[in-house]
Each structure stands twice: as C-alpha cells, then as structure tokens.
Design a protein around this motif. Structure first.
Motif, PDB file in Angstrom:
ATOM      1  N   TYR A   1       2.820  -0.335   4.053  1.00 55.91           N
ATOM      2  CA  TYR A   1       3.067   0.151   5.241  1.00 55.91           C
ATOM      3  C   TYR A   1       4.000  -0.991   6.177  1.00 55.91           C
ATOM      4  N   GLY A   2       3.868  -2.363   5.591  1.00 55.67           N
ATOM      5  CA  GLY A   2       4.757  -3.239   6.535  1.00 55.67           C
ATOM      6  C   GLY A   2       3.964  -3.502   7.659  1.00 55.67           C
ATOM      7  N   VAL A   3       2.557  -4.109   7.583  1.00 54.52           N
ATOM      8  CA  VAL A   3       1.887  -4.486   8.779  1.00 54.52           C
ATOM      9  C   VAL A   3       1.301  -5.786   8.268  1.00 54.52           C
ATOM     10  N   VAL A   4       0.852  -6.478   9.250  1.00 48.10           N
ATOM     11  CA  VAL A   4      -0.003  -7.897   8.878  1.00 48.10           C
ATOM     12  C   VAL A   4      -1.607  -7.616   8.861  1.00 48.10           C
ATOM     13  N   PRO A   5      -2.181  -7.731   7.817  1.00 49.44           N
ATOM     14  CA  PRO A   5      -3.456  -7.695   7.769  1.00 49.44           C
ATOM     15  C   PRO A   5      -4.260  -8.378   8.807  1.00 49.44           C
ATOM     16  N   ILE A   6      -5.353  -7.772   9.354  1.00 47.28           N
ATOM     17  CA  ILE A   6      -5.984  -8.167  10.247  1.00 47.28           C
ATOM     18  C   ILE A   6      -7.210  -9.053   9.669  1.00 47.28           C
ATOM     19  N   SER A   7      -7.397 -10.303   9.967  1.00 42.39           N
ATOM     20  CA  SER A   7      -8.341 -11.168   9.684  1.00 42.39           C
ATOM     21  C   SER A   7      -9.752 -10.648   9.921  1.00 42.39           C
ATOM     22  N   TYR A   8      -9.817 -10.052  11.374  1.00 43.78           N
ATOM     23  CA  TYR A   8     -10.915  -9.830  11.967  1.00 43.78           C
ATOM     24  C   TYR A   8     -11.645  -8.748  10.893  1.00 43.78           C
TER      25      TYR A   8
ATOM     26  N   ALA B   1      -3.186   1.769  11.437  1.00 40.16           N
ATOM     27  CA  ALA B   1      -4.452   2.789  11.222  1.00 40.16           C
ATOM     28  C   ALA B   1      -4.430   3.407   9.623  1.00 40.16           C
ATOM     29  N   LYS B   2      -3.001   3.477   9.409  1.00 41.98           N
ATOM     30  CA  LYS B   2      -3.075   4.325   8.117  1.00 41.98           C
ATOM     31  C   LYS B   2      -3.662   3.173   6.980  1.00 41.98           C
ATOM     32  N   ALA B   3      -3.113   2.055   7.126  1.00 40.46           N
ATOM     33  CA  ALA B   3      -3.774   0.930   6.283  1.00 40.46           C
ATOM     34  C   ALA B   3      -5.133   0.886   6.216  1.00 40.46           C
ATOM     35  N   LEU B   4      -5.668   0.616   7.641  1.00 37.94           N
ATOM     36  CA  LEU B   4      -7.080   0.808   7.938  1.00 37.94           C
ATOM     37  C   LEU B   4      -7.854   1.862   7.142  1.00 37.94           C
ATOM     38  N   SER B   5      -7.328   2.998   7.538  1.00 38.14           N
ATOM     39  CA  SER B   5      -8.142   4.237   6.954  1.00 38.14           C
ATOM     40  C   SER B   5      -8.359   4.270   5.491  1.00 38.14           C
TER      41      SER B   5
END
Length: 600
Positions: free
Chosen positions: A237-244, A266-270
């Motif tokens: 999705y071209g987003v930076v992974p959230i370390s938190y 949100a799509k990657a997280l879901s």
C-alpha cells in the motif's frame, strides 16, 4: 491425480467470485497448497465424507437389486432413465468423494469447489428424481436408502459451503504472505508473467503480486504474530510501517490515536488484525481514515471475533463509512462498544446506522456525538431505538436535533426497554422536545441517566418535562445544566420529585442556572425526603448536600471556609490552584473585597 489446468482454473474462478468477490489467476505452473499455519479443514464435513464412503456401496447394492426387480415392469424410456441415473450417480460419487477428501484435508479451494458443484448440480437433482418421481415404482427399501443418502448429501453441501467460505477468506489473508515467502525464487526466462504465478486467491483492489516481488528480494521466515504480514501489506500500500503497532501487537488494548494512518494505513493494519487474537480494545480515533479506511476496518471486524471495544471517532468516515460499519454490525456479534463521534454523519448516513441497530442485539454502547444528525436522522434513529434490544448506553449529543427530531427520539425511548444511559445534550430541541421526553419518562421504566443540558429549554419546557418526571420511578441522574429555565424551572423540577413518592433520583444538575431563596428552601425540604439526593446549581457547580453541623472556630477546631459568610472590609486568601474558581465564585456571591495570592 491432479485436475486439468482448464478445469482447475474454472473452479478457482467460481469459488473466488462466490466467496470473496475477487479475480483469480490460476496458471500452468503447479502450485502446491500447504494446509498453512492454521487449520482450515472442516471436521463435520470430513466425518460425513468418512461415513458416506462406507454407506455408498450399500446404497449401490440396494439400488441395483431394486432396479433388477422392477426393470421389466417399467416403460422403455424409464428403463433408460433409471439405468442412466444409476450409472451417473455411481461414477460421479467416486470423483465427488475424492475431491471432497482432497479439498477439505489439504485446503485446496478448486477441489472443494468441484466437490460442491458435483454435489449440487449432479448428485442432488438425480437423487431427487429417484426419490420423488411417481412413475418409477418406488419400493420401501429404495425410499429408505434414498432418504438416508439425501440426508448425507444435503449435510455435505451445507458443510462444504461454509468450509469453502472460511477457507477462501483465510487463504486470502495469507496470499501475500505466501508470495512474500516465494519472492526470493529466481524467475525462469521465457515465461509470461501470468505463468510465473499460480494461485487460487487474490485480494481485490490490491497491487498485482509481481509488484511485491519487486519489493522483496530475500526470503523471510513466517512470523505467527502477523508482523511479517503487516510489513508486506505496508509495502503493497506504499505506507511506512508503524513501530508502535509492531511493539504492541500482542497487547490486549491497542491505542493508536493521532497516528495519521489514512485509508491506506488502515488497510494494511486491518489485514494484520484480521486474524489477531490478542487485541480486544482498538482505538483508532483521529486518523483520517475516511470512508475507504472505515470499509477496511469493517471488513476486518467481520472476521475478527476477539475485538469488543472499537473507537473510530474523529475520522471523517462520512456516508461511505456509515454504510460499511452498518454492514459490519449486521454480521459482527462481538463488538459491544462502538464510538463514532465526530465523523460527519448526516441524515443519509443515519439511514444505514438505523438499518443495523434493530438487527444487532450485542452492541451495548454507541457514541454518535459531534456529528450532523438532524430531524430526519432523529426519526430514523427513533424507530431503530424502539426496536433495538441490546443498547444500554447511547450518546447523541452535539447534533442538530430540534423539536421534531427530539420528539421522534423520545418515542423511541418510550418504547425501548433496555436503554439505561442517554445523552442528548447540546442539541437545542427546546420546549417541545423537553415535553416529548417528559411524556416518554411516564412510560419508560428502565432509563437511569439522562443528560439534556444545553438544549434551550425555558421555564415552559421545564414545567412540561416535570409532569412526566413526577411519574417516573427509575431515573437516578438528571442533567439539565445551562438551560434558560431560570430558578422557577429548577423549582418545578424539584417540586415534581418531591411529589413523587417512588422517585429514585440521586443527582440533579442545574449547573450555571441562578436560583433564588425559594429554591434553596425547597432543597432543604426535599432532602428530608431524599437524604442521598445531590443537587448541583448556580454558577459554581457545587453539590448541594445535606447541611453539616457547623464547627466553632475555637482553638483546634476545623471549618469549611466556603460554608461560612465572608464579611469585612478586606480579606486575604491563599487558595491552592484547584480552588481558585470556587474562591472567585464565593467572592462574587458575598460581594466582598479579597486580595488573593496564588502560586503560579
């Protein structure tokens, strides 16, 4: 024995279209489907297949004997039909049971889809013909064995349908992980791009699998926590992974407010949360998810059966988000708390929410404050509240409900027998809305907390509301603060409680409404009847409790300075910071001059 390429591809397309609404790409290169890291097989289906294997020879023997006995009595065309039906059933059953075993045990979607198609399109019609046709001279034994076979067949079709549905959805979440693991394999020259990929599943609206291979050049081990899946989805999705998120994937509560996820995040997280079994409370407020992000979260909640508390406030979900969440509420049975405040929901969005509320009896707390819900929404939500059997707490403050909308909501509250807490503050529904709520309180016998502060309720509205309050026996907390009903309106409310012998009110909030001595005298009289009643009134929002015995000011005695009259030409005060507001209010009431010294 492997299915031919064309047959396998056709069955793949059928299963993908039916269950996950995607486009599948099945190619010539053999793809080995492992059972995966999670069990996808259906035990009930496998048990029925096992018993069917032993029962089918008995059925063939009985049907063959019965057919031989009545063959000479049948017309020529029925002789042909029965022999053809018997042979087709016998030959197709072996293939059907084989596909069922392989598809269910090894998690092969095409084989299981083939089993379902053979069962539904060939075996079932032929068996119904043998069992229902009146001209084939049915014998008692024949009817018995056909009926048992029909029970097997119907049960297997049902079990296979649900097994295939679970399998396709589960494999969909593993699809990109499989491609991520295979990304390090060298490609053979001369092969088309389609020949390089052999898979049954593909998630809709994602980038093509070859894009993932371009991003990863090394093979990564499988991570059962979902970390690898999340990183791969972020790349897609071209987003930076959230370390938190990576650090708190195993926590029971995930709070990710103000992280700027956006729809893609949100799509990657879901995708990662879809199979997460640790998190039970999810807070994604203020992340600009918009409608697309809400749709991704809604799809995740359809699959996740562990998350019970969801906060999606301040995400500008709009009508599209309301539609997606409504569909989720129609299927989800685990979410009990849902916060959707500040999402620009209007009357169009309210229609979708109102459709879901009567059907969902698991949701207990719903927050829709700070939206744009108006009178039309009030009518829709009022009918939904009347039919809902699960909600215990509803917050619809800070909206645009006026007289008509408040009246519709009041009718819903009147019919509801489960709602305990209702917040209607900051809506401005004025006197007619207050009167409608008063009528609802005459009938409603479950509501315990009601907040109607800041609603432009004047003296007239307060007195009309008091009529209904006089007959209510369940309300424990009533907040009418900051309404222009003056001391007389507060007096009328308190008088109705005094005249209600069954009243159980414990808290009355008339904050920032100036009152006179008559009201103060009535407070003392009411407190004789209801010692536990607490009344908040005036500009200082101080609880009006039962008077405590005054203590002298002698040596060693203690006294509350706010209970004593302040007099004198000039006073000095050294209040702690939390009490500065009360000191100023006391100075204003007693009209004294004070030099106040406070540490910054």
């Amino acid at each position: 024995m492997a299915l031919p390429h064309n047959v396998r591809r056709g069955l793949t397309t059928f299963s993908g279209s039916l269950f996950i609404n995607n486009k599948t790409r099945d190619c010539g290169a053999a793809q080995i489907y492992h059972p995966g890291h999670e069990v996808l097989s259906s035990l009930p289906l496998q048990m029925m297949l096992f018993f069917n294997v032993f029962y089918f020879p008995f059925w063939c023997l009985c049907e063959g004997i019965m057919l031989a006995l009545k063959y000479g009595l049948l017309p020529c065309y029925y002789q042909f039909l029965l022999v053809a039906a018997f042979l087709i059933l016998a030959l197709a059953e072996g293939l059907r049971l084989y596909l069922g075993y392989i598809g269910n045990l090894q998690g092969k979607v095409p084989e299981l889809a083939g089993f379902l198609l053979l069962s539904f399109l060939i075996q079932l019609p032929l068996l119904l013909f043998l069992l229902m046709d009146e001209h084939i001279i049915r014998l008692p034994l024949e009817t018995a064995v056909h009926s048992i076979y029909l029970v097997f067949l119907a049960s297997e079709i049902t079990a296979a349908f649900f097994a295939l549905k679970v399998m396709t959805r589960q494999l969909a979440t593993q699809f990109y992980l499989k491609q991520f693991e295979d990304a390090g394999r060298p490609r053979q020259s001369g092969h088309s791009r389609e020949e390089e990929w052999d898979t049954d599943l593909e998630i809709e609206d994602l980038k093509p699998p070859h894009s993932l291979c371009e991003l990863y050049e090394t093979k990564e081990p499988f991570d059962p926590t979902g970390k690898t899946r999340y990183i791969a989805a972020c790349q897609l999705y071209g987003v930076v992974p959230i370390s938190y998120f990576l650090r708190h994937m195993k926590d029971t509560e995930l709070i990710m407010k103000h992280h700027g996820l956006g729809p893609q995040g949100a799509k990657a997280l879901s995708l990662s949360l879809m199979t997460n079994t640790s998190i039970v409370k999810l807070n994604l407020s203020d992340n600009w998810l918009n409608g697309d992000g809400a749709a991704a979260v809604a799809e995740m909640l359809k699959e996740n059966c562990y998350i019970s508390d969801v906060d999606l406030s301040d995400n500008r979900l709009g009508v599209k988000g309301a539609e997606a969440l409504s569909g989720m509420l129609l299927e989800n049975t685990t979410v009990v708390t849902l916060k959707l405040s500040g999402n620009e929901f209007n009357d169009h969005a309210a229609k979708y929410l109102a459709d879901a509320l009567p059907a969902n009896n698991k949701l207990e707390s719903l927050a829709l404050s700070h939206n744009m819900l108006a009178d039309t929404s009030g009518e829709l939500l009022g009918m939904a509240i009347a039919e809902n059997t699960g909600l215990k707490e509803l917050n619809i403050s800070w909206n645009y409900f006026r007289s008509q909308g408040a009246a519709a909501l009041a009718r819903g509250v009147e019919a509801n027998v489960f709602l305990r807490v209702l917040d209607l503050s900051y809506n401005g529904f004025s006197n007619n809305g207050a009167a409608a709520l008063g009528e609802a309180l005459k009938v409603n016998n479950v509501l315990e907390e009601l907040n109607i502060s800041n609603n432009r309720i004047s003296l007239e509205g307060a007195l009309r509301f008091a009529v209904g309050l006089k007959e209510n026996r369940t309300l424990k907390s009533l907040n009418m603060a900051r309404n222009p009903m003056q001391s007389e309106g507060c007096f009328g409310i308190l008088k109705s409680i005094q005249g209600n012998s069954g009243a159980v009110v414990e808290i009355l909030d008339f904050s920032e409404i100036p009152v006179n001595k008559d009201f103060a005298d009535l407070c003392d009289a009411v407190k004789m009847l209801f010692p536990n009643l607490q009344i908040r009134h005036g500009g200082n929002a101080t609880l009006h409790k039962k008077d405590q015995p005054k203590q002298g000011l002698g040596k060693g005695s203690l006294s509350d300075a706010f209970l004593l009259p302040w007099s004198g030409s000039l006073m000095y005060a050294f209040p702690p910071i939390p009490l500065i507001g009360e000191v100023l209010a006391k100075v204003k009431r007693d009209k004294v001059q004070v030099i106040m010294i406070a540490l910054a």
